[in-house]
Write a protein that holds these residues in place. Structure first.
Motif, mmCIF file in Angstrom:
data_model
loop_
_atom_site.group_PDB
_atom_site.id
_atom_site.type_symbol
_atom_site.label_atom_id
_atom_site.label_comp_id
_atom_site.label_asym_id
_atom_site.label_seq_id
_atom_site.Cartn_x
_atom_site.Cartn_y
_atom_site.Cartn_z
ATOM 1 N N ASN A 346 -2.037 11.288 14.834
ATOM 2 C CA ASN A 346 -1.686 9.900 14.535
ATOM 3 C C ASN A 346 -0.242 9.654 14.967
ATOM 4 N N VAL A 347 -0.004 8.486 15.519
ATOM 5 C CA VAL A 347 1.365 8.074 15.852
ATOM 6 C C VAL A 347 1.719 6.906 14.935
ATOM 7 N N CYS A 348 2.876 6.997 14.302
ATOM 8 C CA CYS A 348 3.259 5.980 13.318
ATOM 9 C C CYS A 348 4.697 5.530 13.600
ATOM 10 N N ASP A 349 4.922 4.231 13.565
ATOM 11 C CA ASP A 349 6.215 3.662 13.941
ATOM 12 C C ASP A 349 7.048 3.361 12.684
ATOM 13 N N HIS A 350 8.246 3.946 12.611
ATOM 14 C CA HIS A 350 9.089 3.777 11.413
ATOM 15 C C HIS A 350 9.337 2.303 11.074
ATOM 16 N N GLN A 351 9.659 1.498 12.087
ATOM 17 C CA GLN A 351 10.009 0.101 11.799
ATOM 18 C C GLN A 351 8.793 -0.718 11.374
ATOM 19 N N GLU A 352 7.610 -0.378 11.937
ATOM 20 C CA GLU A 352 6.385 -1.083 11.506
ATOM 21 C C GLU A 352 6.131 -0.815 10.019
ATOM 22 N N CYS A 353 6.359 0.453 9.611
ATOM 23 C CA CYS A 353 6.172 0.810 8.195
ATOM 24 C C CYS A 353 7.147 0.026 7.335
ATOM 25 N N TYR A 354 8.379 -0.048 7.816
ATOM 26 C CA TYR A 354 9.399 -0.741 7.045
ATOM 27 C C TYR A 354 9.027 -2.214 6.855
ATOM 28 N N LYS A 355 8.520 -2.806 7.942
ATOM 29 C CA LYS A 355 8.122 -4.224 7.844
ATOM 30 C C LYS A 355 7.018 -4.407 6.805
ATOM 31 N N GLU A 356 6.084 -3.443 6.788
ATOM 32 C CA GLU A 356 4.933 -3.622 5.885
ATOM 33 C C GLU A 356 5.256 -3.300 4.423
ATOM 34 N N VAL A 357 5.920 -2.179 4.179
ATOM 35 C CA VAL A 357 6.099 -1.752 2.775
ATOM 36 C C VAL A 357 7.544 -1.400 2.404
ATOM 37 N N GLY A 358 8.480 -1.600 3.341
ATOM 38 C CA GLY A 358 9.882 -1.324 3.023
ATOM 39 C C GLY A 358 10.239 0.157 2.999
ATOM 40 N N SER A 359 9.462 1.004 3.704
ATOM 41 C CA SER A 359 9.745 2.456 3.740
ATOM 42 C C SER A 359 9.686 2.972 5.166
ATOM 43 N N GLN A 360 10.301 4.154 5.372
ATOM 44 C CA GLN A 360 10.159 4.782 6.695
ATOM 45 C C GLN A 360 8.807 5.501 6.789
ATOM 46 N N ALA A 361 8.529 6.018 8.002
ATOM 47 C CA ALA A 361 7.177 6.533 8.272
ATOM 48 C C ALA A 361 6.826 7.806 7.502
ATOM 49 N N ILE A 362 7.833 8.594 7.054
ATOM 50 C CA ILE A 362 7.479 9.847 6.356
ATOM 51 C C ILE A 362 6.838 9.514 4.999
ATOM 52 N N SER A 363 7.444 8.572 4.285
ATOM 53 C CA SER A 363 6.822 8.140 3.027
ATOM 54 C C SER A 363 5.490 7.454 3.305
ATOM 55 N N TYR A 364 5.448 6.666 4.388
ATOM 56 C CA TYR A 364 4.221 5.921 4.709
ATOM 57 C C TYR A 364 3.078 6.869 5.053
ATOM 58 N N THR A 365 3.378 7.877 5.907
ATOM 59 C CA THR A 365 2.295 8.778 6.340
ATOM 60 C C THR A 365 1.838 9.683 5.190
ATOM 61 N N THR A 366 2.584 9.740 4.108
ATOM 62 C CA THR A 366 2.135 10.490 2.922
ATOM 63 C C THR A 366 1.461 9.565 1.913
ATOM 64 N N GLY A 367 2.046 8.380 1.724
ATOM 65 C CA GLY A 367 1.529 7.454 0.702
ATOM 66 C C GLY A 367 0.175 6.855 1.064
ATOM 67 N N VAL A 368 -0.045 6.574 2.357
ATOM 68 C CA VAL A 368 -1.333 5.980 2.754
ATOM 69 C C VAL A 368 -2.487 6.977 2.532
ATOM 70 N N PRO A 369 -2.366 8.252 2.960
ATOM 71 C CA PRO A 369 -3.436 9.211 2.647
ATOM 72 C C PRO A 369 -3.644 9.415 1.144
ATOM 73 N N ALA A 370 -2.564 9.329 0.370
ATOM 74 C CA ALA A 370 -2.727 9.464 -1.086
ATOM 75 C C ALA A 370 -3.606 8.323 -1.596
ATOM 76 N N MET A 371 -3.330 7.110 -1.124
ATOM 77 C CA MET A 371 -4.175 5.966 -1.531
ATOM 78 C C MET A 371 -5.612 6.190 -1.052
ATOM 79 N N CYS A 372 -5.773 6.626 0.206
ATOM 80 C CA CYS A 372 -7.141 6.803 0.755
ATOM 81 C C CYS A 372 -7.886 7.915 0.009
ATOM 82 N N GLY A 373 -7.185 8.979 -0.403
ATOM 83 C CA GLY A 373 -7.812 10.054 -1.188
ATOM 84 C C GLY A 373 -8.266 9.514 -2.539
ATOM 85 N N ALA A 374 -7.416 8.698 -3.157
ATOM 86 C CA ALA A 374 -7.785 8.086 -4.444
ATOM 87 C C ALA A 374 -9.002 7.188 -4.257
#
Ligand code: NDP
Length: 419
Positions: A346-374
């Protein structure tokens, strides 16, 4: 309709919670509980009016099993998402067992105090028997398998990106691409630049412990351990470019070696810039990465905790970080008797993440799978009594959810291999 308790409200939890609230038809009620309640209240205020999820907050010290039990008994969730720190994994698992609730987390257990003699004795024995010396390993949480199975409860371990999605990629490769897998290389590239000479992208304590430890990989049925950062490779990552990467020990190697036993070699590489490595080496040389308390002007200080206080809060890196991450797995193996290779990432863009949820991609690439696992657990797709890692679950609905909710997979059937 579901009621979920999230413990922790740091960088990763903040993304996971915002993503849960985007799916308010599934995550109908959510309690954010953490040590510092003000952070939970601030996030709840940010979400107000943007979601139908009924968000409440609570204070909890998750090091104290009884406090977690009391909170679970009063909120009565179906699932506890542990997105605090790995130090709290066991206390939260104990509380889930006591209350009969399913559990998930994003990183496997390690102790906060690595000088504790009781823990140290078990650790030294494990190092000798297993052959790797990272402070974290699965033995502590795998010891709960029978208890969770008997209680009819599911515990899902390590559902971030790595561990997490990387194991789903392995399960997907095994299910759709290969009859047998010979080698797995997990490649974690962060091509982001935050403009600081030195900062960590997630919790500094956990991050610095991980990268300053000896590296190790799995080969022909046993661990091979190497001095920290002593195996370096270069790789040209899609949409990021050429980067130096180093072989590290990483937790999913341990579970993959058990769950896909045919694999002859499993390695994990992470990219680091020279400035990061120079700072880390210097900090280590002067003792700033130590977890042993020192006396300073009448106060007891734990050096790595003090360092954490000096470093930029990972949550503050969002607006400054530009560039992309590229994380995935390269496989070699056989299909229908023929040798083949396969790369899924997967390729993830830091600024796109920031626009969506106010975080950089490292938190985003961890938080989204956590939500999907839940989501997988709440919709019954990943309910399997016992204690499990992600590669033990059906990867298809999970990867479909990741495609839909922000981390789409990319595939390459003729990748450049890592030497
Ligand atoms: P942060 O340090 O940003 O956040 C941790 C949160 O946990 C904070 O809200 C903190 O509260 C809370 N917390 C800490 N101790 C306790 C306690 N005793 N009781 C209640 N709450 C507590 O960490 P991250 O968000 O960066 O990381 C979260 C988890 O995700 C970690 O386990 C990390 O290892 C994991 N991770 C996994 C990855 C993966 O790909 N699988 C990648 C990156 C991280 P307070 O605000 O009071 O400090």
């Amino acid at each position: 309709m579901s009621r979920v308790l999230v413990i922790g409200c740091g960088g990763v939890a903040s993304v996971a919670i915002q993503k849960c609230c985007q799916l308010d038809e599934v995550f109908t009620e959510l309690c954010i509980a953490s040590r510092t309640k003000a952070k939970c209240d601030a996030l709840a205020a940010k979400l107000a009016g943007k979601t139908k999820t009924k968000v409440t907050t609570a204070q909890v010290d998750a090091d104290d099993v009884q406090q977690v039990i009391d909170l679970i008994n009063s909120y009565k969730p179906e699932l506890v998402m542990n997105i605090a720190l790995p130090y709290q994994d066991l206390t939260i698992m104990d509380a889930c067992l006591a209350c009969g609730v399913n559990y998930m987390d994003t990183a496997n257990y390690e102790p906060e105090n690595t000088d504790d003699p009781k823990w140290r004795a078990i650790y030294e024995k494990r190092c000798k028997e297993e052959g790797f010396s990272a402070y974290f390993d699965y033995s502590w949480q795998w010891a709960y398998k029978e208890k969770f199975a008997k209680a009819g409860l599911t515990a899902l371990l390590g559902c971030g990106f790595d561990p997490g999605v990387t194991q789903a990629y392995c399960a997907y490769a095994k299910k759709h691409e290969f009859d047998t897998i010979d080698t797995i290389d997990i490649l974690d590239c962060n091509g982001g630049d935050h403009g600081y000479a030195f900062a960590t992208n997630f919790n500094p304590e956990v991050n610095l412990r991980e990268v300053s430890a000896p590296g190790s990989y799995w080969e022909n049925g046993h661990w091979v351990e190497i001095p920290a950062m002593s195996i370096k490779r270069e790789y040209n990552f899609d949409q990021v470019g050429e980067k130096d990467m180093y072989l590290l020990h990483h937790e999913e190697i341990e579970s993959l070696a058990v769950n896909i036993p045919e694999v002859k070699r499993i390695r994990f590489f992470m990219t680091f810039g020279q400035s990061y490595l120079d700072h880390m080496r210097c900090l280590e040389d002067v003792g700033m990465l130590s977890t042993t308390p020192v006396e300073f002007e009448g106060h007891e200080i734990v050096p790595i905790k003090f360092l954490k206080a000096l470093l930029p809060d990972p949550a503050s890196l969002g607006p400054r970080t530009h560039g992309k991450t590229n994380i995935g797995c390269i496989f070699t193996g056989k299909k229908d008797g023929k040798e083949k290779t396969y790369y899924i990432y997967n390729v993830c863009d830091h600024q796109e993440c920031y626009k969506e949820v106010g975080s950089q991609a490292i938190s985003y690439t961890t938080g989204v799978p956590a939500m999907c696992g839940a989501l997988m657990m709440l919709t019954g797709k990943w309910i399997k009594p016992g204690v499990h890692t992600v590669e033990e679950m059906d990867p298809d609905p999970f990867l479909a959810a990741l495609d839909q909710y922000g981390l789409p997979k990319q595939e390459n059937h003729n990748p450049v291999l890592v030497k």
